[in-house]
Design an enzyme around this catalytic site. Structure first.
Site, PDB file in Angstrom:
ATOM      1  N   THR A  25       0.843  -1.198   0.000  1.00 58.69           N
ATOM      2  CA  THR A  25       0.000   0.000   0.000  1.00 58.69           C
ATOM      3  C   THR A  25       0.878   1.247   0.000  1.00 58.69           C
ATOM      4  O   THR A  25       1.782   1.382   0.819  1.00 58.69           O
ATOM      5  CB  THR A  25      -0.928  -0.003   1.226  1.00 58.69           C
ATOM      6  OG1 THR A  25      -1.849  -1.085   1.081  1.00 58.69           O
ATOM      7  CG2 THR A  25      -1.694   1.295   1.353  1.00 58.69           C
ATOM      8  N   HIS A 177      -7.631 -11.010  -0.760  1.00 62.28           N
ATOM      9  CA  HIS A 177      -6.939 -10.632   0.481  1.00 62.28           C
ATOM     10  C   HIS A 177      -7.740 -11.189   1.655  1.00 62.28           C
ATOM     11  O   HIS A 177      -8.743 -10.623   2.074  1.00 62.28           O
ATOM     12  CB  HIS A 177      -6.832  -9.116   0.563  1.00 62.28           C
ATOM     13  CG  HIS A 177      -5.824  -8.625   1.559  1.00 62.28           C
ATOM     14  ND1 HIS A 177      -5.226  -9.438   2.491  1.00 62.28           N
ATOM     15  CD2 HIS A 177      -5.284  -7.380   1.758  1.00 62.28           C
ATOM     16  CE1 HIS A 177      -4.378  -8.734   3.227  1.00 62.28           C
ATOM     17  NE2 HIS A 177      -4.391  -7.490   2.783  1.00 62.28           N
ATOM     18  N   ASN A 180      -4.124 -10.485   7.331  1.00 64.44           N
ATOM     19  CA  ASN A 180      -3.749  -9.218   7.984  1.00 64.44           C
ATOM     20  C   ASN A 180      -4.879  -8.511   8.720  1.00 64.44           C
ATOM     21  O   ASN A 180      -4.890  -7.294   8.864  1.00 64.44           O
ATOM     22  CB  ASN A 180      -3.125  -8.259   6.970  1.00 64.44           C
ATOM     23  CG  ASN A 180      -1.778  -8.744   6.472  1.00 64.44           C
ATOM     24  OD1 ASN A 180      -1.250  -9.734   6.976  1.00 64.44           O
ATOM     25  ND2 ASN A 180      -1.221  -8.059   5.495  1.00 64.44           N
ATOM     26  N   TYR A 182      -8.067  -8.091   7.988  1.00 63.64           N
ATOM     27  CA  TYR A 182      -9.127  -7.422   7.246  1.00 63.64           C
ATOM     28  C   TYR A 182     -10.381  -8.315   7.215  1.00 63.64           C
ATOM     29  O   TYR A 182     -10.434  -9.326   7.907  1.00 63.64           O
ATOM     30  CB  TYR A 182      -8.629  -7.020   5.854  1.00 63.64           C
ATOM     31  CG  TYR A 182      -7.507  -6.004   5.941  1.00 63.64           C
ATOM     32  CD1 TYR A 182      -7.735  -4.751   6.507  1.00 63.64           C
ATOM     33  CD2 TYR A 182      -6.217  -6.311   5.529  1.00 63.64           C
ATOM     34  CE1 TYR A 182      -6.707  -3.815   6.637  1.00 63.64           C
ATOM     35  CE2 TYR A 182      -5.180  -5.387   5.654  1.00 63.64           C
ATOM     36  CZ  TYR A 182      -5.431  -4.143   6.209  1.00 63.64           C
ATOM     37  OH  TYR A 182      -4.420  -3.225   6.346  1.00 63.64           O
ATOM     38  N   ASN A 237      -3.254  -5.557  12.793  1.00 67.90           N
ATOM     39  CA  ASN A 237      -4.606  -5.008  12.929  1.00 67.90           C
ATOM     40  C   ASN A 237      -5.401  -5.693  14.035  1.00 67.90           C
ATOM     41  O   ASN A 237      -6.612  -5.907  13.919  1.00 67.90           O
ATOM     42  CB  ASN A 237      -5.350  -5.075  11.587  1.00 67.90           C
ATOM     43  CG  ASN A 237      -4.789  -4.110  10.579  1.00 67.90           C
ATOM     44  OD1 ASN A 237      -4.540  -2.950  10.895  1.00 67.90           O
ATOM     45  ND2 ASN A 237      -4.550  -4.579   9.362  1.00 67.90           N
TER      46      ASN A 237
END
Length: 367
Positions: A25, A177, A180, A182, A237
């Site tokens: 990112t 994805h 992580n 999400y 996260n």
């Protein structure tokens, strides 16, 4: 002995070598639209066997950071077409990473300033990136609301639609994805999922959304152009699962039935230690579970690899090795690895936001 620099395949995608550029990112897509500079950035790195794009929102609701790209509007697709064309003209292959951040967002980024969505209404002790007076600023994530089960088919369709858009925009495939911390990872793991319906509780239920999304995308574009990213034990996260080995062994056994192009596994903490004493995990067992279930897709490994570690991974059964931040400061990383050449240092001040500085101006060995 398998070499990093020999050709291979990831499903239907022929690769010039076994080196992948991991998703990174960079917060340089105003209005969620990739720019000409984005095309230059990726084309500079097209000697990677496979480029996995920066995480790209499947919908406005899926966005969690300022100036990250999307894949749901005409202008966004036009922007990505410039990127894929530039990469292909440079001889490379590129897939897009499909992203829904779930609770890792902020109300100011959500449509109508609504609460972010999540499996359960549990706030993450995590940060997102907002732009304040043009300056990237780390900000606490907002409290989410729990998704109703009736909303989940819509999210699955958002993934399907984004995969269709990806192929229309010229990508060679997609990466789901599911890592992580999400949205999909939030459904998988007990620390974020306290549901009592068909999407919570048992391993099978917590894996349901991941498998529904993956099957929908495979149905839309084919398994040979579909990859997935997993992170069994990362704390990124504010995510945790009370027993990740059986969870992810189940997940990859189910994925093994779907004819995927590849499975991309983050070993340890994303961008951190490869071993976590409080979260032991057997990655060889994970790969064996996938193969035993009939999974023939490439096995991609990721996290803090250098050439020696990458060659050892290939010798031990990996097919592709993903490199992340070294690709930021070394657009010709493949050649540098081949020559065992010194790597450029990373300018951390220019990682997020900004323009060409620290993005497209890193030198190559050729000068």
């Amino acid at each position: 002995m398998t070499s990093l620099f020999e050709p291979t395949h990831a499903g239907d995608i022929a690769l010039a070598n076994r080196i992948a550029m991991a998703p990174l990112t960079r917060n340089r897509a105003p209005d969620a639209i990739p720019t000409e500079l984005t095309a230059t950035y990726y084309a500079q790195r097209a000697t990677a066997g496979l480029i996995i794009s920066e995480a790209t929102a499947i919908s406005p609701e899926g966005q969690g950071y300022a100036d990250v790209p999307g894949l749901y509007g005409t202008e966004q697709l036009d922007g990505w077409k410039k990127v894929t064309r530039a990469v292909h003209e440079a001889g490379g292959k590129i897939v897009v990473q499909l992203w829904h951040v779930g609770r890792i967002s902020h109300t100011s980024l959500q449509p109508g300033h609504a609460k972010p969505v999540a499996p359960s209404a549990i706030r993450a002790h995590a940060k997102t990136v907002l732009l304040k007076d043009g300056v990237p600023t780390f900000t606490d994530t907002s409290e989410p609301r729990a998704l109703d089960a009736e909303e989940l088919p819509r999210i699955v369709q958002d993934y399907r639609h984004a995969a269709r858009n990806a192929i229309a925009a010229g990508f060679d495939g997609v990466e789901i994805h599911a890592a992580n911390g999400y949205l999909i990872d939030q459904f998988l793991k007990t620390g974020a999922n306290q549901r009592t319906d068909d999407y919570g509780g048992s391993i099978k239920n917590r894996a349901r959304l991941l498998l529904e999304v993956t099957r929908a995308i495979v149905d839309e574009i084919g398994g040979g152009r579909t990859g997935i990213r997993l992170s069994p034990v990362t704390p990124a996260n504010d995510i945790v699962d009370e027993n990740p080995q059986p969870l992810f062994d189940y997940v990859v056994r189910e994925l093994g039935k779907l004819g995927l192009a590849y499975v991309h596994v983050i070993e340890g903490a994303t961008g951190g230690p490869r071993e976590l004493p409080d979260r032991p995990f057997d990655y060889a067992e994970l790969r064996n579970a996938y193969r035993a279930a009939g999974g023939k897709g490439a096995w991609m490994v990721n996290n803090a690899y250098d050439r020696a570690l990458a060659e050892a991974a290939l010798a031990n059964g990996a097919d592709i090795v993903a490199f992340g931040r070294p690709f930021i400061s070394n657009p010709d990383l493949v050649e540098r690895l081949k020559q065992n050449a010194r790597l450029n240092e990373l300018n951390r001040d220019t990682l997020y936001g900004g323009g060409a500085k620290g993005y497209t101006d890193y030198p190559t060995l050729a000068g």
